[in-house]
Design an enzyme around this catalytic site. Structure first.
Site, PDB file in Angstrom:
ATOM      1  N   CYS A 191      -6.138   1.446   5.672  1.00 38.17           N
ATOM      2  CA  CYS A 191      -6.621  -0.165   6.211  1.00 38.17           C
ATOM      3  C   CYS A 191      -6.154  -0.396   7.416  1.00 38.17           C
ATOM      4  CB  CYS A 191      -6.476  -1.409   5.187  1.00 38.17           C
ATOM      5  SG  CYS A 191      -4.554  -1.633   5.307  1.00 38.17           S
ATOM      6  N   HIS A 233       0.817  -1.404   0.137  1.00 39.28           N
ATOM      7  CA  HIS A 233       0.020   0.068   0.102  1.00 39.28           C
ATOM      8  C   HIS A 233       0.831   1.087   0.227  1.00 39.28           C
ATOM      9  CE1 HIS A 233      -3.864  -2.023   1.717  1.00 39.28           C
ATOM     10  NE2 HIS A 233      -3.292  -2.737   0.472  1.00 39.28           N
ATOM     11  N   GLU A 257       0.924   3.731   1.907  1.00 36.63           N
ATOM     12  CA  GLU A 257       1.193   4.099   3.296  1.00 36.63           C
ATOM     13  C   GLU A 257       2.414   3.464   3.572  1.00 36.63           C
ATOM     14  OE1 GLU A 257      -1.939   3.442   2.239  1.00 36.63           O
ATOM     15  OE2 GLU A 257      -3.260   3.768   3.572  1.00 36.63           O
TER      16      GLU A 257
END
Length: 151
Positions: free
Chosen positions: A106, A78, A80
């Protein structure tokens, strides 16, 4: 011409970073900022040196995995996660920083963000994740939903 606020400025940069994504399902960008300085960026995609999903195909599509579920069934990281990894790779402390992300983190990213010492996350899109919400609330991490800028 009206100058964007700092928050709008960094969110626009997150959307620009997202354009580097190699994910077939969703393009996400993240920017880690401290004292109005960009420390790292990240977008979602496979680890360096690994064949991109546009060539290898999307395992989540093949298995019909719904969005927001079974995050481990993906070749990519991801945005992040990549932004946090870039900080570690380059020896840059992100404790006390803010993260601007095109999507709401998430549960996996939320846990990493909490442990990295990031204080605020600004986001625009994304789905709700009850476990992530619970952990974020308990941790003191601040999530700020930004409305898309009118054009």
């Amino acid at each position: 011409m009206q100058r964007p606020s700092w928050e709008e400025y960094f969110m626009e940069i997150a959307y620009l970073v997202a354009k580097r994504s190699t994910c077939l399902r969703r393009q996400v960008g993240a920017v880690v900022v401290k004292n109005k300085n960009i420390l790292t960026t990240g977008y979602n995609g496979v680890p360096r040196g690994i064949t991109h999903c546009e060539v290898a195909g999307c395992i989540r599509e093949k298995l019909n995995v719904p969005s927001g579920e079974r995050h481990e069934l993906c070749r990519g990281l991801h945005a992040e996660q990549n932004a946090i990894i870039q900080a570690a790779y380059h020896g840059t402390s992100i404790a006390g920083a803010d993260l601007y992300c095109t999507n709401r983190p998430c549960i996996i990213c939320s846990k990493m963000i909490i442990n990295a010492g990031i204080e605020k996350v600004y986001y625009q899109d994304g789905y709700s994740d009850p476990l992530a919400e619970e952990m974020v609330s308990e941790s003191g991490l601040v999530l700020i939903k930004m409305e898309p800028k009118a054009k």
